[in-house]
Enzyme design. Sequence first.
Site, short mmCIF file in Angstrom:
data_model
loop_
_atom_site.label_atom_id
_atom_site.label_comp_id
_atom_site.label_asym_id
_atom_site.label_seq_id
_atom_site.Cartn_x
_atom_site.Cartn_y
_atom_site.Cartn_z
CB SER A 1 9.92 23.17 0.83
OG SER A 1 10.71 23.54 1.55
CG HIS B 1 12.36 19.34 3.08
ND1 HIS B 1 11.59 19.51 3.49
CD2 HIS B 1 12.80 20.70 2.33
CE1 HIS B 1 11.39 20.77 3.48
NE2 HIS B 1 11.85 21.40 2.43
#
Length: 256
Positions: free
Chosen positions: A85, A235
């Site tokens: 991320s 994620h």
Amino acid sequence: MKLHSKIKGKGKPLVILHGFLGMGDNWKTLANAYAKEGFEVHLVDQRNHGRSPHDPAFSYELMAEDLKNYLEDKHLEKVSIIGHSMGGKVAMRFATLYPESLNRLIIVDIAPKYYPQHHQQILEGLTQIAKAKLTSRSDADELLAKYISLKAIRQFLLKNLYWKTPDELNLRINLQALKNNIEEVGKGLPQNSKYGGETLFLKGGNSDYIQDKDEKGITSHFENFEIKAIKNSGHWVHAEEREDFLQVSLEFLKTN
């Protein structure tokens, strides 16, 4: 800026860069696994996160520079990097600025594009925790639940809690600096930045952070890449499907 890190194992240097509001410790289970496979794993806390220094300035250029300084301080000339991320954005920027310092690059569930700001609820919840001067972790969780319903995300965020005094909890992150610079987190790679080394994008099979339409944008920055999906993961790919993530990442890292 001298970044804090934990180092595990001996062998080929591997740096892991955590995501926004995370810390190196989020990766300690995987770090132990990589260490058993012949890697010297550096779990780095990035600026304004974990135990690393606080600073009002915050950008991907600065964080890439922090990493370059860290490698020089540790006498590491060529490393492989895994970045998740926000950490993936730092890793991408580092690769385009200092390609000679990189061996292999793994970007976890993030593309080099701009992402709209979407952390408002999380930051508001953490702000309330910082103001409350809490004395128990359960109280912190109860307060954060008013802003974030998913327990797994709350548990991740509450790892930032530490005992400021014997009877008062506080947050390790530099919350004010992160709030002031929140637009920086979403920024994409500068238009003309490119990297020619081997790169693996690992995306969550159930995540929408890397979409099919993003491949064109990736191609404009990376000349030698592949994209693989890890099934049944969102994620937080590395936490949700740890064994599959480990297997696929090791296969890439160990290829000569």
